[in-house]
Design a protein around this motif. Sequence first.
Motif, PDB file in Angstrom:
ATOM      1  N   ALA A  35       0.918  -1.200   0.067  1.00 46.68           N
ATOM      2  CA  ALA A  35       0.052  -0.062  -0.150  1.00 46.68           C
ATOM      3  C   ALA A  35       0.977   1.134   0.018  1.00 46.68           C
ATOM      4  N   GLY A  36       0.406   2.315  -0.246  1.00 47.42           N
ATOM      5  CA  GLY A  36       0.949   3.482  -0.428  1.00 47.42           C
ATOM      6  C   GLY A  36       0.353   4.635  -1.324  1.00 47.42           C
ATOM      7  N   PRO A  37       0.814   5.896  -1.185  1.00 49.21           N
ATOM      8  CA  PRO A  37       0.065   6.952  -2.005  1.00 49.21           C
ATOM      9  C   PRO A  37       0.992   6.733  -3.485  1.00 49.21           C
ATOM     10  N   SER A  38       0.044   7.157  -4.708  1.00 53.68           N
ATOM     11  CA  SER A  38       0.570   7.031  -5.902  1.00 53.68           C
ATOM     12  C   SER A  38       1.837   7.666  -6.170  1.00 53.68           C
ATOM     13  N   GLY A  39       2.693   7.409  -6.960  1.00 53.73           N
ATOM     14  CA  GLY A  39       3.983   7.853  -7.413  1.00 53.73           C
ATOM     15  C   GLY A  39       4.993   7.487  -6.235  1.00 53.73           C
ATOM     16  N   ARG A  40       4.881   6.629  -5.447  1.00 53.52           N
ATOM     17  CA  ARG A  40       5.580   6.142  -4.300  1.00 53.52           C
ATOM     18  C   ARG A  40       6.742   4.838  -4.897  1.00 53.52           C
ATOM     19  N   GLY A  41       6.235   4.239  -6.071  1.00 57.43           N
ATOM     20  CA  GLY A  41       6.941   3.324  -6.750  1.00 57.43           C
ATOM     21  C   GLY A  41       6.566   1.898  -6.396  1.00 57.43           C
ATOM     22  N   LYS A  42       5.154   1.591  -6.200  1.00 60.59           N
ATOM     23  CA  LYS A  42       4.453   0.344  -5.766  1.00 60.59           C
ATOM     24  C   LYS A  42       4.684  -0.463  -7.147  1.00 60.59           C
ATOM     25  N   THR A  43       4.459   0.150  -8.331  1.00 59.61           N
ATOM     26  CA  THR A  43       4.272  -0.682  -9.710  1.00 59.61           C
ATOM     27  C   THR A  43       5.856  -1.113 -10.069  1.00 59.61           C
TER      28      THR A  43
END
Length: 198
Positions: A35-43
């Motif tokens: 989990a985490g906000p958009s743009g943090r590098g999850k993908t």
Amino acid sequence: MPLEGRGLAFRYGRGPWLFREFDLSVREGEIVGLAGPSGRGKTTLGRLLAGYDVPGEGEVLLDGKPLPRSGYCPVQLVFQHPEKAVNPRLRLRRILNEGWEPDRSFREAFGIAEQWLDRFPGELSGGELQRVCIVRALGPDTRFLIADEMTAMLDALTQAQLWRAVLDIANERRMGMLVVSHERKLLDRLCHRIVEME
């Protein structure tokens, strides 16, 4: 043995680091949420763990060894946008059978109609195409599945049906999963533990 990312770091070109010194492990049979906000590098992290990208620092290990560079990879990734994961010039039957050949009962468990198989990707809706991509990723040699917002574009009923089918396979095979999602309720419902990318 786990799928591990040790000391991972990534950035595009000479730009700022998306993340550094990031550790993550998924054990066989374990479902981990990311989990985490958009743009943090999850993908991006999901792509690193599946071997699509190479980390700027750190390493990805499966059973203590680097991911295989040829043949069927035991770590499979299902993208959020299925149209980006398939060759639009190939018929669905060929796309589905790239890594293995699922039988009719397996396809039907994921709602794949037989008539779809002779069509091209552009002739299916996004949800229909995603079903094909999910089944393609669930070959018998898949030990870890990375689901990147896998059902985000689908209605609630279809989401529930697909997750039930995927979880049945995961439980049967003791397959590890990393579930990337903005939906905290989904992660709370599916996962044994949740990792936050802050």
